[in-house]
Scaffold this motif. Structure first.
Motif, PDB file in Angstrom:
ATOM      1  N   UNK A  89      58.849  58.264  77.152  1.00 22.35           N
ATOM      2  CA  UNK A  89      59.686  57.111  76.824  1.00 22.35           C
ATOM      3  C   UNK A  89      60.863  57.643  76.008  1.00 22.35           C
ATOM      4  N   UNK A 100      57.672  59.526  67.423  1.00 25.87           N
ATOM      5  CA  UNK A 100      59.057  59.683  67.849  1.00 25.87           C
ATOM      6  C   UNK A 100      59.601  61.022  67.374  1.00 25.87           C
ATOM      7  N   UNK A 108      65.856  59.918  71.008  1.00 30.23           N
ATOM      8  CA  UNK A 108      64.488  60.280  70.679  1.00 30.23           C
ATOM      9  C   UNK A 108      63.654  60.240  71.947  1.00 30.23           C
ATOM     10  N   UNK A 115      64.230  56.788  73.782  1.00 29.99           N
ATOM     11  CA  UNK A 115      64.823  55.733  72.976  1.00 29.99           C
ATOM     12  C   UNK A 115      66.148  56.198  72.395  1.00 29.99           C
ATOM     13  N   UNK A 151      65.479  50.704  82.544  1.00 30.22           N
ATOM     14  CA  UNK A 151      64.206  50.507  81.852  1.00 30.22           C
ATOM     15  C   UNK A 151      63.141  51.455  82.375  1.00 30.22           C
ATOM     16  N   UNK A 152      63.150  51.677  83.694  1.00 31.33           N
ATOM     17  CA  UNK A 152      62.185  52.574  84.326  1.00 31.33           C
ATOM     18  C   UNK A 152      62.936  53.483  85.298  1.00 31.33           C
ATOM     19  N   UNK A 174      67.612  50.858  71.156  1.00 31.53           N
ATOM     20  CA  UNK A 174      67.679  50.211  72.453  1.00 31.53           C
ATOM     21  C   UNK A 174      66.295  49.895  72.974  1.00 31.53           C
ATOM     22  N   UNK A 175      66.214  49.290  74.172  1.00 29.16           N
ATOM     23  CA  UNK A 175      64.922  48.871  74.726  1.00 29.16           C
ATOM     24  C   UNK A 175      64.085  50.017  75.280  1.00 29.16           C
ATOM     25  N   UNK A 176      64.677  51.189  75.422  1.00 31.47           N
ATOM     26  CA  UNK A 176      63.919  52.344  75.912  1.00 31.47           C
ATOM     27  C   UNK A 176      64.018  52.520  77.418  1.00 31.47           C
ATOM     28  N   UNK A 229      61.661  54.371  80.332  1.00 35.29           N
ATOM     29  CA  UNK A 229      60.420  55.093  80.632  1.00 35.29           C
ATOM     30  C   UNK A 229      60.672  55.960  81.863  1.00 35.29           C
ATOM     31  N   UNK A 278      59.432  59.465  72.802  1.00 36.00           N
ATOM     32  CA  UNK A 278      58.213  58.946  72.178  1.00 36.00           C
ATOM     33  C   UNK A 278      57.036  59.251  73.088  1.00 36.00           C
TER      34      UNK A 278
END
Lengths: 118, 111
Positions: B88, B43, B35, B90, B9-10, B103-105, B107, B37
């Motif tokens: 971010x 995006x 992608x 994705x 996630x991070x 997906x949740x991305x 960062x 963002x």
């Protein structure tokens, strides 16, 4: 070519009042249209999609959108806003129905941030 | 619906490091996408893959590469991370009727 314009960058409503997020598109072909929602620091969640079936599309969480070809619009509505609806919303058009594409190339609008006040 | 997961996630990395972002989908779909963002830019498509070991450049492939050794897994690689790749990221998989599921991305911060 295809493009998407979200007419409002920010929309603010009170809890329990209606929501209207506006989207206009242009496309050389019959488009597929989507609305996605993104909560802070999260991925994009599909709300609803139009793929040339019924022009009024119902999605999750009480949202719906109407495809109006004559107005080239695909506005997102909800009768009564909830605090949990506060997020960024993206209108997206796909060239999926165009000949020669192996995938649905997506064009995203710039997003509308929805704020819901108690 | 397609379920898409991303490995982190991070993520915090240093300039010059090699970075791997992993994405897994659960529905045996051919098409997968990466992608990025960024505020004000929306995006932007980096790469997509239409089958195992098959890939095509998107709109902004510079500084990135991808790997797809198995159908369910699509990796984005930053060969030498730079600060302008802070973003971010994705991942998406394409299901029925060309609908993309995200997906949740991840960062990513590059220092």
């Amino acid at each position: 070519a295809q493009s998407v314009t979200q007419l409002d960058s920010h929309v603010s409503v009170s809890e329990g009042t209606p929501v209207l997020l506006r989207c206009n598109y242009s496309s050389s072909y019959s488009p597929s249209l989507f609305w996605y929602v993104q909560h802070p620091n999260k991925g994009l969640q599909l709300l609803l999609k139009y793929t040339s079936a019924a022009t009024l599309v119902k999605g999750i969480n009480g949202f719906e959108a109407e495809f109006k070809k004559s107005e080239t619009s695909f506005h997102l509505t909800k009768p009564s806003a909830h605090m949990s609806d506060a997020a960024e919303y993206f209108c997206v058009v796909s060239l999926a129905n165009a000949g020669g594409t192996s995938y649905g190339k997506l064009t995203f609008g710039q997003g509308t941030i929805l704020t819901v006040h108690p | 619906d397609v379920k898409v997961t991303q490995s982190s996630r991070y993520l915090v990395k240093r300039t010059g490091e090699k970075v791997f972002l992993e994405c897994v989908q659960d529905m045996d779909h051919e098409n997968m996408f990466w992608y990025r963002q960024d505020p004000g830019l929306g995006l932007r498509l980096i790469y997509f893959s239409y089958d195992v070991k098959m890939k095509e450049k998107g709109d902004i492939p510079e500084g990135y590469s991808v790997s797809r050794e198995k159908k369910e897994r699509f990796s984005l690689i930053l060969e030498s991370a730079s600060t302008n790749q802070t973003s971010m990221y994705l991942c998406a998989a394409e299901g029925l009727r060309k609908t993309q599921y995200f997906g949740p991305g991840t960062r990513l911060l590059v220092l």
